[in-house]
Motif scaffolding. Structure first.
Motif, PDB file in Angstrom:
ATOM      1  N   GLU A  17       0.981  -1.041   0.094  1.00 10.84           N
ATOM      2  CA  GLU A  17      -0.029  -0.086  -0.042  1.00 10.84           C
ATOM      3  C   GLU A  17       0.676   1.168   0.086  1.00 10.84           C
ATOM      4  OE1 GLU A  17      -2.884   2.051   3.232  1.00 10.84           O
ATOM      5  OE2 GLU A  17      -3.564   0.127   2.691  1.00 10.84           O
ATOM      6  N   ARG A  18       1.762   1.131   0.755  1.00 10.21           N
ATOM      7  CA  ARG A  18       2.740   2.483   0.945  1.00 10.21           C
ATOM      8  C   ARG A  18       3.671   2.546  -0.608  1.00 10.21           C
ATOM      9  NH1 ARG A  18       5.803   0.945   6.522  1.00 10.21           N
ATOM     10  NH2 ARG A  18       4.147   2.187   7.754  1.00 10.21           N
ATOM     11  N   VAL A  24       1.603   6.640  -6.883  1.00  9.19           N
ATOM     12  CA  VAL A  24       0.592   7.148  -7.597  1.00  9.19           C
ATOM     13  C   VAL A  24       0.709   8.774  -7.316  1.00  9.19           C
ATOM     14  CG1 VAL A  24      -1.869   8.121  -7.004  1.00  9.19           C
ATOM     15  CG2 VAL A  24      -1.297   5.672  -7.143  1.00  9.19           C
ATOM     16  N   LEU A  25       1.336   9.320  -6.023  1.00 14.33           N
ATOM     17  CA  LEU A  25       1.558  10.558  -5.744  1.00 14.33           C
ATOM     18  C   LEU A  25       2.808  11.257  -6.876  1.00 14.33           C
ATOM     19  CD1 LEU A  25       1.435  10.961  -1.924  1.00 14.33           C
ATOM     20  CD2 LEU A  25      -0.517  11.485  -3.466  1.00 14.33           C
ATOM     21  N   THR A  26       3.808  10.362  -6.822  1.00 11.10           N
ATOM     22  CA  THR A  26       4.939  10.724  -8.069  1.00 11.10           C
ATOM     23  C   THR A  26       4.433  11.016  -9.344  1.00 11.10           C
ATOM     24  OG1 THR A  26       6.539   9.652  -6.604  1.00 11.10           O
ATOM     25  CG2 THR A  26       6.942  10.049  -8.680  1.00 11.10           C
ATOM     26  N   GLY A  27       3.430   9.872  -9.833  1.00 10.66           N
ATOM     27  CA  GLY A  27       3.090   9.919 -11.067  1.00 10.66           C
ATOM     28  C   GLY A  27       2.113  11.118 -11.220  1.00 10.66           C
ATOM     29  N   ARG A 225      -8.821   1.362  -7.704  1.00 12.03           N
ATOM     30  CA  ARG A 225      -8.084   0.974  -6.895  1.00 12.03           C
ATOM     31  C   ARG A 225      -7.567   2.015  -5.979  1.00 12.03           C
ATOM     32  NH1 ARG A 225      -3.083  -2.773  -8.344  1.00 12.03           N
ATOM     33  NH2 ARG A 225      -3.206  -2.668  -5.959  1.00 12.03           N
ATOM     34  N   MET A 226      -7.213   3.107  -6.616  1.00 17.07           N
ATOM     35  CA  MET A 226      -7.067   4.499  -5.885  1.00 17.07           C
ATOM     36  C   MET A 226      -8.148   4.443  -4.830  1.00 17.07           C
ATOM     37  SD  MET A 226      -5.325   6.279  -9.081  1.00 17.07           S
ATOM     38  CE  MET A 226      -5.557   8.025  -8.421  1.00 17.07           C
ATOM     39  N   GLY A 231      -8.210   5.656  -0.469  1.00 13.84           N
ATOM     40  CA  GLY A 231      -9.210   6.464   0.065  1.00 13.84           C
ATOM     41  C   GLY A 231      -9.069   7.673  -0.961  1.00 13.84           C
ATOM     42  N   ALA A 232      -8.752   7.598  -2.190  1.00 20.29           N
ATOM     43  CA  ALA A 232      -8.760   8.740  -2.912  1.00 20.29           C
ATOM     44  C   ALA A 232     -10.081   9.481  -3.464  1.00 20.29           C
ATOM     45  CB  ALA A 232      -8.194   8.525  -4.343  1.00 20.29           C
TER      46      ALA A 232
END
Length: 322
Positions: A17-18, A24-27, A225-226, A231-232
Motif C-alpha cells: 500500500e505504501r 501514485v503521488l509521484t506519477g 483501486r486508488m 481512500g482517494a
C-alpha cells in the motif's frame, strides 16, 4: 506434489500500500501525469485482462497461444535438460502448460507474481495436472530485486516471459529488465520471451479499444483501486479511456482523459486536472524482429531461434545468456 511457497521475498500488505501511494503521488505530480501499468493487475484487473484476451479485436493472446500450440515442441526443446523454469509475472498458467507437456524432464517450475492469492490458486491447479513437477511459487515484483528460492535442484535455470509484457517498458527500461532477468537466472541461462510485432495501425488500435469496452474498464480500474485502497476522492466516471498508436515511438499509448476541469484528493494531496488532461497509464511497444534482437544483445543476451504466426503478428524468441 503440492506447491511449496517460498518466503524469499515476502511482501506485506502495508508495504504494498505504501509503495502504491508513493507511486501514485509521484506519477500524478509529473508534468505529464502517469501511473505504472503494473498496478492494473489486482484481482479485478486480472479478471478484466482475462476478459480482454477473449475479445475478438485482441489478437496477441490467441496468436501467441497459436504459436505455442503449433511450435510448442520446438520452443520447449530450446530449454536445457533438467532445467528449472522461472516464469516472470506468471499470472495464468495457460501458456506455460503448453511448454510443460513437452518437457516432463524439467526439474522444477518457479512462478513469480505480485498477486499471492492468484499465484497460489494457479499453482495449486497446475500441481493437480503435473503432480511430479516441483512447483515453488515466489510472491514478488519481478521488476525489482528478488532471489530464487533456496533448495532448488542443481542444474540449469531458464526463464519464461510470455505475453509481450516487455513492450510495456520504455526501450531503455526493457533493456534493464532483460539485464535483471539475466542476473536472476545466471550465466548460461535461456529465456523464452513473447514480443508483439509492428503491424497495421487499425489492427493495433482496435486491440486496445475493443467495442465492448472491456479495455476501458480495465484502464479505469486504476481509479477504482486508488479509491478503494488509498481512500482517494476520485470518480471513475469522470475519466474516459483513450488508446492510439504513436508511430514515431512505435507504441500504443493508453490514457485516462479528464472529462472536465476537476480536483481530486489522495491522502493529504490535492491534484488538479484541466479538461482533456490525461493520465498516461500504459505503453505497449511494438518491435520488428531485428529491433528486438538488437535490444536483447545490448542487454547481454544472444539471439537464438524465433517463431511467428503465419501473418507475422507476434513472435516468440529464444535468447541465451553467455
Amino acid at each position: 506434489m503440492n506447491p511449496v511457497f517460498t518466503d524469499a521475498t515476502p511482501i506485506t500488505a502495508l508495504d504494498a500500500e505504501r509503495q502504491f501511494l508513493d507511486d501514485v503521488l509521484t506519477g500524478l505530480s509529473a508534468p505529464q501525469k502517469f501511473l505504472s501499468a503494473k498496478y492494473f493487475y489486482d484481482a479485478a484487473g486480472s479478471d478484466l485482462f482475462e476478459a480482454i484476451t477473449r475479445q475478438p479485436e485482441y489478437y496477441p493472446t490467441r496468436t501467441e497461444l497459436g504459436i505455442l500450440d503449433a511450435q510448442g515442441s520446438a520452443i520447449a526443446a530450446a530449454l536445457p535438460e533438467r532445467a528449472t523454469l522461472v516464469e516472470f509475472g506468471s499470472g495464468s498458467t495457460v501458456k506455460v502448460r503448453r511448454l510443460l507437456v513437452h518437457r516432463p524432464d524439467l526439474a522444477g517450475y518457479v512462478p513469480v507474481d505480485v498477486s499471492e492469492s492468484f499465484l497460489r490458486s494457479e499453482a495449486e491447479a497446475l500441481a493437480q495436472d503435473f503432480p511430479h513437477l516441483a512447483i515453488t511459487p515466489v510472491a514478488a515484483d519481478f521488476t525489482r530485486a528478488f532471489s530464487l528460492p533456496s533448495g532448488l535442484a542443481e542444474g540449469p535455470v531458464a526463464g519464461f516471459f510470455p505475453g509481450s509484457t516487455i513492450g510495456n517498458f520504455e526501450p531503455p527500461q526493457a533493456a534493464r529488465l532483460l539485464e535483471h532477468f539475466g542476473q536472476v537466472l545466471g550465466s548460461g541461462a535461456t529465456l523464452i520471451i513473447g514480443v508483439d510485432l509492428v503491424k497495421d495501425r487499425a489492427v493495433l488500435e482496435a486491440a486496445y479499444d475493443d467495442a465492448a469496452g472491456v479495455t476501458a474498464a480495465f484502464n479505469r480500474n486504476l481509479l477504482v483501486r486508488m479509491k478503494q485502497e488509498l481512500g482517494a476522492d476520485i470518480d471513475r466516471d469522470a475519466f474516459t479511456h483513450r488508446a492510439f498508436f504513436n508511430a514515431d515511438a512505435s507504441r500504443i499509448e493508453m490514457h485516462l482523459v479528464s472529462r472536465t476541469a476537476q480536483t481530486i484528493q489522495i491522502a493529504d494531496r490535492r491534484i488538479s486536472f484541466a479538461e482533456g488532461e490525461t493520465i498516461h497509464t500504459e505503453n505497449s511497444y511494438k518491435y520488428t524482429i531485428d529491433r528486438f534482437r538488437a535490444l536483447a544483445y545490448e542487454a547481454g543476451w544472444e539471439a537464438g531461434s524465433v517463431w511467428t504466426d503465419p501473418a507475422a503478428l507476434f513472435s516468440i524468441h529464444a535468447l541465451k545468456r553467455p
